[in-house]
Design a protein around this motif. Structure first.
Motif, short mmCIF file in Angstrom:
data_model
loop_
_atom_site.label_atom_id
_atom_site.label_comp_id
_atom_site.label_asym_id
_atom_site.label_seq_id
_atom_site.Cartn_x
_atom_site.Cartn_y
_atom_site.Cartn_z
N GLU A 30 -8.15 0.83 -0.17
CA GLU A 30 -6.86 0.14 0.10
C GLU A 30 -7.45 -1.23 0.18
O GLU A 30 -6.63 -2.26 -0.25
CB GLU A 30 -6.01 0.76 1.15
N SER A 31 -8.39 -1.43 1.01
CA SER A 31 -8.66 -2.74 1.56
C SER A 31 -9.13 -3.37 0.07
O SER A 31 -8.96 -4.89 0.25
CB SER A 31 -9.56 -2.78 2.48
N PHE B 283 -7.51 -3.36 9.06
CA PHE B 283 -7.32 -2.02 9.47
C PHE B 283 -7.69 -1.60 10.69
O PHE B 283 -8.72 -2.35 11.24
CB PHE B 283 -8.10 -1.00 8.29
N LEU C 209 0.88 -1.28 -0.06
CA LEU C 209 -0.01 -0.14 0.24
C LEU C 209 0.83 1.36 0.01
O LEU C 209 0.31 2.35 -0.20
CB LEU C 209 -0.80 -0.12 1.18
N ALA D 54 -12.62 -0.70 7.95
CA ALA D 54 -12.51 -0.57 6.47
C ALA D 54 -13.74 -1.33 5.75
O ALA D 54 -13.33 -1.85 4.66
CB ALA D 54 -11.23 -0.42 5.80
N ARG E 107 -8.34 -3.11 -2.73
CA ARG E 107 -6.98 -3.62 -3.55
C ARG E 107 -6.26 -4.81 -2.82
O ARG E 107 -6.04 -5.60 -3.59
CB ARG E 107 -6.15 -2.27 -3.56
N GLU F 81 -8.90 3.74 3.11
CA GLU F 81 -8.95 2.56 3.66
C GLU F 81 -9.86 1.67 2.97
O GLU F 81 -9.32 0.40 2.58
CB GLU F 81 -9.11 2.45 5.18
#
Lengths: 357, 277
Positions: free
Chosen positions: B174-175, A80, A51, A84, B177, B171
């Motif tokens: 991102e999660s 996270f 990331l 998330a 991905r 996030e």
């Protein structure tokens, strides 16, 4: 799946987040990255997950260099801090997400996806929530769903970024133990980031203490707690009394007292040093049993649950000395505010030189 | 305790005053004027009412208003989405200026916009010239109306999407991905469903505004009966002929259309919220 982190460096404008970190994590290990906020631990986790990109260094997963792979090809599960979860998807769809986005050729059939999701939700004890939406769940429940979602794609590595810090104390403790149990069942190589030393001590196979982008110490919880490599680690892992003094002939001189250190101190020339001792390592008694015992006066008594916290004042010491004794000892001794007691400091650990705390 | 018991103490002071003010204000500004239209319509002879609203010219104008407003709202959804995305997601020089420009259709007198369009798209205007060379004429056509309505409705979509877009945590993406989703899958399965309710709200607002838009349209529409005559213009021309009943009959139809839109929007929003709260 082992992780080999080699010399990872990351600079942000104004500060260095990671100053060349190297770390090996063995297959099936549960490792805690422990450090104060801003020490770079989350950045390291994000770099492993893809990331974030590192300025230099490499990440080897098993035998494959994955440094420059994008996140979606890393096959790394990421949990996270604030869960998330996808708000518009229900719990089932959230957990199934990673399977549903697989290319058609490798995507399991609907029935298999369903079975897998149900199995995972069973593992995190959330089968009942299948039709719920994230907003209908509590924080702890959301984090369990997030964990199931991360596990759905069979990640080689599981990364958890302060997974419990948004939860309240009781749930945090519960989830912590539950995660340890889960890890013992599924044995996926895991790294979690935390700033809570208790969490790291209780949960991890191995603790890596990070400060200012560098590793200060790594080892089992016991090693790190009992034998801190330096003053930073000593300070960071739990409460500690720090005495500044001079060291000569194997003894520490603090405020006119000589404290005999446990380990041999080399050299005869006088040096400045710091003596560390944890509150529960200090012995307290009503009578003086040896010449090393020092008198002190109880200024304050705090009930801390199973332990009793005493604040002692002793001549020659700048700061009050924090002592923790079991409740039983406290009632046996019948201690009260203003009483004079004798304390034993022979478990002190001495660090010489100018360590930065 | 009965719900409107008078001796119930409110934690916040001033309930009586502010509630009274709100009711008075809403009555004076919204309810009373709208009521006059409804009452005026109901006073009409039913036969005359039906005759007025089913007159081919009126029907044609209503149809035109609805279809052009719908088309414009659809275009605004696409353009507005892109604009909101660009303004929220990227940092580039001049972003603040672009952001301010979005509000121009709100602030500009609609007649000014109308004149601009009429000048620009007339066969001797900058764009009209080029189009005329290819045999395309926008002025005095429904397409011209749609263009004006796109301009008018644009800020509604952008301004309803912007806050939702900027509140979206990184996030979430991102999660998605790290779970293996491609950019497109992340957009389609995660981001779009999240933004859809606001997009729908923005589009509905711009649609509702489009139905009633008058000032910017009449200059570019040419107002040819049965072809480019919009519903608000029908009201205007009936008033010009002192046909107050006819005017309020058409107005009543528009009112019904707006109400239906708002109710539908509310229903959809409630359904969406149920799915996420």
């Amino acid at each position: 799946m082992s992780i080999d982190i080699r010399n990872i460096t990351k600079r942000f404008p104004g500060y260095t987040a990671l100053a060349g970190i190297s770390l090996k994590v063995g297959t099936g290990e549960l490792v805690a990255l422990l450090g104060p906020s801003g020490c770079g631990k989350t950045t390291l986790l994000r770099i492993i997950a893809g990331l974030e990109t590192a300025d230099a260094g490499s990440i080897i997963l098993e035998d494959r260099d994955t440094t420059n792979l994008p996140a979606r090809e890393k096959k790394v599960g990421f949990v996270f801090q604030h869960y998330a979860l996808f708000r518009r998807l229900n719990v089932f769809e959230n957990v199934a997400f990673g399977l549903n986005v697989l290319p058609r050729s490798s995507r399991p059939r609907k029935k298999e996806i369903r079975e897998r999701v149900l199995h995972l939700l069973g593992l995190v004890q959330m089968e009942w929530s299948i039709d719920r939406y994230p907003s209908q769940l509590s924080g702890g429940q959301r984090q369990r769903v997030a964990l199931a979602r991360a596990l759905a794609v069979n990640p080689k590595v599981l990364l958890l970024d302060e997974p419990f810090s948004a939860l309240d104390a009781k749930v945090r403790l519960e989830l912590r133990r539950w995660l340890r149990k889960l890890h013992d069942e599924i044995h996926v190589t895991s790294i979690f980031v935390t700033h809570d030393q208790e969490e790291a001590l209780e949960l991890a196979d191995r603790i890596v203490v990070i400060n200012k982008g560098r590793i200060e110490q790594q080892g089992t919880p016991q090693e790190v707690y009992d034998h801190p490599a330096n003053t930073f680690v000593y300070n960071f892992l739990g409460n500690v009394n720090v005495f500044h003094g001079r060291i000569r002939d194997g003894k520490v001189m603090v405020g006119g007292h000589h404290i005999e250190a446990q380990e041999k101190l080399n050299g005869h020339e006088e040096k400045t040093g710091q003596a560390f001792i944890r509150p529960h390592e200090i012995g307290v008694s009503r009578i003086r049993s040896s010449d090393n015992d020092m008198p002190g006066i109880i200024r304050d008594i705090r009930l801390m649950g199973s332990q009793i916290g005493l604040e002692l004042e002793s001549a020659g010491f700048e700061h009050p000395i924090e002592v923790e004794i079991p409740r039983e000892t406290w009632s046996n001794l019948g201690l009260d505010r203003g009483d004079e007691v004798f304390i034993t400091l022979d478990k002190v650990k001495v660090f010489t030189g100018d360590y930065e705390i | 305790m009965p719900p409107f018991s008078t001796n119930r103490k409110h934690i916040l002071p001033g309930f009586g005053l502010s509630m009274g003010y709100t009711v008075f204000y809403l009555s004076a500004i919204v309810i009373v004027p709208l009521a006059t239209i409804v009452i005026g319509t109901f006073r009409m002879d039913p036969q005359a009412f039906i005759g007025t609203v089913t007159a081919p010219r009126v029907l044609a104008s209503c149809r035109l208003s609805l279809t052009t407003a719908l088309l414009a709202a659809l275009c605004d959804s696409v353009f507005g989405f892109l604009a909101a995305w660009t303004l929220v997601r990227y940092r580039f020089p001049g972003r603040k200026i672009l952001d301010a420009l979005v509000d121009i259709p709100f602030a500009l007198p609609t007649a000014v916009a109308g004149i601009c369009f009429a000048t620009l798209y007339s066969p001797v205007g900058w764009i009209g010239q080029l189009l005329a060379a290819k045999g395309i004429q926008l002025i005095n056509t429904p397409t011209g109306i749609v263009i004006a309505l796109i301009f008018i409705g644009f800020p509604f979509v952008v301004r309803t999407l912007q806050p939702v877009l900027s509140e979206l945590e990184p996030e979430i993406e991102e999660s998605a991905r790290s779970l293996g989703a491609t950019r497109w899958q992340t957009f389609r399965r995660v981001l779009f469903p999240h933004l859809f309710p606001s997009l729908l709200t923005g589009a509905t607002l711009s649609f509702a505004r489009g139905i009633g838009e008058y000032g910017s349209v009449i200059f570019i529409a040419g107002n040819l009966p049965y072809k480019t005559e919009i519903a608000p213009l029908m009201i205007m021309s009936k008033l010009d002929q002192f046909d107050y009943d006819g005017a309020s009959a058409v107005a009543f139809m528009l009112l019904i259309a707006s109400f239906t839109m708002l109710l539908m929007l509310n229903a959809v929003q409630r359904w969406q919220e149920k799915a996420s709260h």
